[in-house]
Design a protein around this motif. Sequence first.
Motif, PDB file in Angstrom:
ATOM      1  N   THR A 188       0.836  -1.206   0.000  1.00 22.42           N
ATOM      2  CA  THR A 188       0.000   0.000   0.000  1.00 22.42           C
ATOM      3  C   THR A 188       0.869   1.253   0.000  1.00 22.42           C
ATOM      4  N   ALA A 189       1.913   1.271   0.833  1.00 21.78           N
ATOM      5  CA  ALA A 189       2.813   2.426   0.874  1.00 21.78           C
ATOM      6  C   ALA A 189       3.563   2.574  -0.442  1.00 21.78           C
ATOM      7  N   LEU A 190       3.973   1.439  -1.058  1.00 16.87           N
ATOM      8  CA  LEU A 190       4.669   1.513  -2.334  1.00 16.87           C
ATOM      9  C   LEU A 190       3.739   2.031  -3.437  1.00 16.87           C
ATOM     10  N   GLY A 191       2.423   1.743  -3.327  1.00 20.18           N
ATOM     11  CA  GLY A 191       1.471   2.287  -4.298  1.00 20.18           C
ATOM     12  C   GLY A 191       1.480   3.806  -4.278  1.00 20.18           C
ATOM     13  N   ALA A 192       1.551   4.405  -3.090  1.00 15.25           N
ATOM     14  CA  ALA A 192       1.636   5.862  -3.007  1.00 15.25           C
ATOM     15  C   ALA A 192       2.931   6.377  -3.617  1.00 15.25           C
ATOM     16  N   LEU A 193       4.041   5.618  -3.448  1.00 16.79           N
ATOM     17  CA  LEU A 193       5.326   6.019  -4.020  1.00 16.79           C
ATOM     18  C   LEU A 193       5.273   5.964  -5.549  1.00 16.79           C
ATOM     19  N   VAL A 194       4.627   4.930  -6.102  1.00 12.56           N
ATOM     20  CA  VAL A 194       4.477   4.825  -7.562  1.00 12.56           C
ATOM     21  C   VAL A 194       3.670   5.991  -8.097  1.00 12.56           C
ATOM     22  N   ALA A 195       2.616   6.375  -7.364  1.00 14.79           N
ATOM     23  CA  ALA A 195       1.788   7.495  -7.810  1.00 14.79           C
ATOM     24  C   ALA A 195       2.587   8.792  -7.866  1.00 14.79           C
ATOM     25  N   GLN A 196       3.590   8.935  -7.003  1.00 16.13           N
ATOM     26  CA  GLN A 196       4.408  10.166  -6.982  1.00 16.13           C
ATOM     27  C   GLN A 196       5.510  10.136  -8.042  1.00 16.13           C
ATOM     28  N   ARG A 197       6.231   9.009  -8.133  1.00 14.73           N
ATOM     29  CA  ARG A 197       7.460   8.975  -8.934  1.00 14.73           C
ATOM     30  C   ARG A 197       7.311   8.259 -10.277  1.00 14.73           C
ATOM     31  N   ARG A 198       6.261   7.481 -10.463  1.00 14.85           N
ATOM     32  CA  ARG A 198       6.062   6.737 -11.701  1.00 14.85           C
ATOM     33  C   ARG A 198       7.226   5.804 -11.986  1.00 14.85           C
ATOM     34  N   VAL A 199       7.676   5.082 -10.973  1.00 14.36           N
ATOM     35  CA  VAL A 199       8.797   4.168 -11.138  1.00 14.36           C
ATOM     36  C   VAL A 199       8.264   2.740 -11.193  1.00 14.36           C
ATOM     37  N   GLU A 200       9.105   1.833 -11.697  1.00 14.77           N
ATOM     38  CA  GLU A 200       8.752   0.411 -11.715  1.00 14.77           C
ATOM     39  C   GLU A 200       9.243  -0.214 -10.432  1.00 14.77           C
ATOM     40  N   ILE A 201       8.333  -0.901  -9.705  1.00 16.97           N
ATOM     41  CA  ILE A 201       8.670  -1.476  -8.405  1.00 16.97           C
ATOM     42  C   ILE A 201       8.282  -2.950  -8.417  1.00 16.97           C
ATOM     43  N   THR A 202       9.216  -3.788  -7.949  1.00 17.68           N
ATOM     44  CA  THR A 202       8.955  -5.216  -7.786  1.00 17.68           C
ATOM     45  C   THR A 202       9.299  -5.592  -6.356  1.00 17.68           C
ATOM     46  N   VAL A 203       8.345  -6.221  -5.664  1.00 13.75           N
ATOM     47  CA  VAL A 203       8.546  -6.662  -4.277  1.00 13.75           C
ATOM     48  C   VAL A 203       8.630  -8.182  -4.289  1.00 13.75           C
ATOM     49  N   VAL A 204       9.683  -8.733  -3.651  1.00 12.28           N
ATOM     50  CA  VAL A 204       9.889 -10.172  -3.613  1.00 12.28           C
ATOM     51  C   VAL A 204       9.759 -10.630  -2.169  1.00 12.28           C
ATOM     52  N   PHE A 205       8.834 -11.614  -1.937  1.00 15.54           N
ATOM     53  CA  PHE A 205       8.664 -12.210  -0.614  1.00 15.54           C
ATOM     54  C   PHE A 205       9.125 -13.655  -0.678  1.00 15.54           C
ATOM     55  N   ASP A 206       9.619 -14.160   0.450  1.00 19.91           N
ATOM     56  CA  ASP A 206      10.091 -15.541   0.533  1.00 19.91           C
ATOM     57  C   ASP A 206       8.878 -16.468   0.595  1.00 19.91           C
ATOM     58  N   GLY A 207       8.745 -17.380  -0.363  1.00 18.13           N
ATOM     59  CA  GLY A 207       7.608 -18.298  -0.397  1.00 18.13           C
ATOM     60  C   GLY A 207       7.656 -19.333   0.696  1.00 18.13           C
ATOM     61  N   ALA A 208       8.825 -19.547   1.331  1.00 19.64           N
ATOM     62  CA  ALA A 208       8.912 -20.544   2.391  1.00 19.64           C
ATOM     63  C   ALA A 208       8.101 -20.134   3.618  1.00 19.64           C
ATOM     64  N   GLU A 209       7.773 -18.847   3.738  1.00 20.36           N
ATOM     65  CA  GLU A 209       7.012 -18.360   4.896  1.00 20.36           C
ATOM     66  C   GLU A 209       5.518 -18.645   4.748  1.00 20.36           C
TER      67      GLU A 209
END
Length: 435
Positions: free
Chosen positions: A340-361
């Motif tokens: 959600t916080a990264l969505g606000a950052l994308v709205a400001q900067r128009r950058v490409e963002i990829t978030v990687v989470f560990d699937g073992a969790e």
Amino acid sequence: MTEAGTAASSAATTLPEPVRQRVLTLAAHALGQLPATDIPAPLRRFASFAPAKRAKLSASVLGPILETDDHFRKLTAFEVRREHPELGDAVADGVPIPAADPVEVAALAYLLRPDDWEQHIAAAAQVPVENPRADEEAVHRLADQLDQARTETRQVRERLREQVNELKAENVTLRRKLNDARQKITGLQTDLEQRTKEAETADERVDAARADVERDLRKLRTRITELEAIEHAARRTAGQERELASTRTRLLLDTLLEAASGLRRELALPPGGEFRPADTVAGSEPEAAPVGRTAPEDDPALFDELLALPQVHLIIDGYNVTKTAWPNSPLHSQRQRLVTALGALVAQRRVEITVVFDGAELSGPVQLNPPRGVRVRFSPAGVIADDVIRQLVRAEPPGRPVVVVSTDREVADSIIKLGARALSASSLISRIART
């Protein structure tokens, strides 16, 4: 005809009492079936009575009229024969009826007047009449009951008289109230008529005002239509002017390009390449510096400068950041807060963002609603998130700015060798706090 009438009158005066009573009963019943025009005037007032009451009250009048009015007797005989068809037809045709009551037969014969009607009356006169012996005790008892009934009737009459007096007094009160109510109703009707006239006048004023408003509205709509036509024409003219200006600029640019190409052909200049004259000088080349200026990884200004690079790709080690920012929250809450916080950052900067989470969790399917512009990936089974981050960095073409956010030194060192820039999780958390 005179002899028949005389005989009838003589016979009538000698009618046995049972026959006379039966004749009156049959005639009284037939009286209710006759039209009013066929009933003699003295009997008309009895025609609407019940049959039993009619026979009792009209006996003194009905008997003499039957004796003297032959036409009325025949009408009565017709109705009686219609009510008693079998016995009446037998008496009229002179057919003997052994089982019939002599009194009934004599009464019908008196009304129908067949040839042997006098014989039927004489036969009925021979029937013995039972005369019950008077019972003195019964007479006294009935007399006492009569006196008691008279006393009760008198008492009831007095009570009824009192009730009538009370009802009269109540009637006077009700009449007075009725008069008052009528006066009030008259006043209310007058007031209603006045208010109705006022309402009609108000309706007329409202209709006039509505007509004025509708007239003004039509004028405004006409004006709006005119203005829209003017605006449309202006836009069309402006578009034509812009298209003309663009065409002129394009023609000028094409002219310059063609002139430059012609000049290059005339001068026989070779096409430009990557090799330059300075490349002929020998010397040691330095190693490639990381993207952006050299500064501490948690420098907030450095993070903004990296986000300002053209076509920058921001790759984030998800749990590394969330467990640093919100260590006490459940994992699903950490994931949702981060994206959600990264969505606000994308709205400001128009950058490409990829978030990687560990699937073992994960213990099952993930319910997550990433905002537009934020790509979320979970590492597949048997693969850690660090390896997925390295694969994302390798997938980018050389020269594109790639920034990886992770506090893991092993990850940072490996992606720096691949040409990406590493930032700490605290720098992203500080930047999110300012969003």
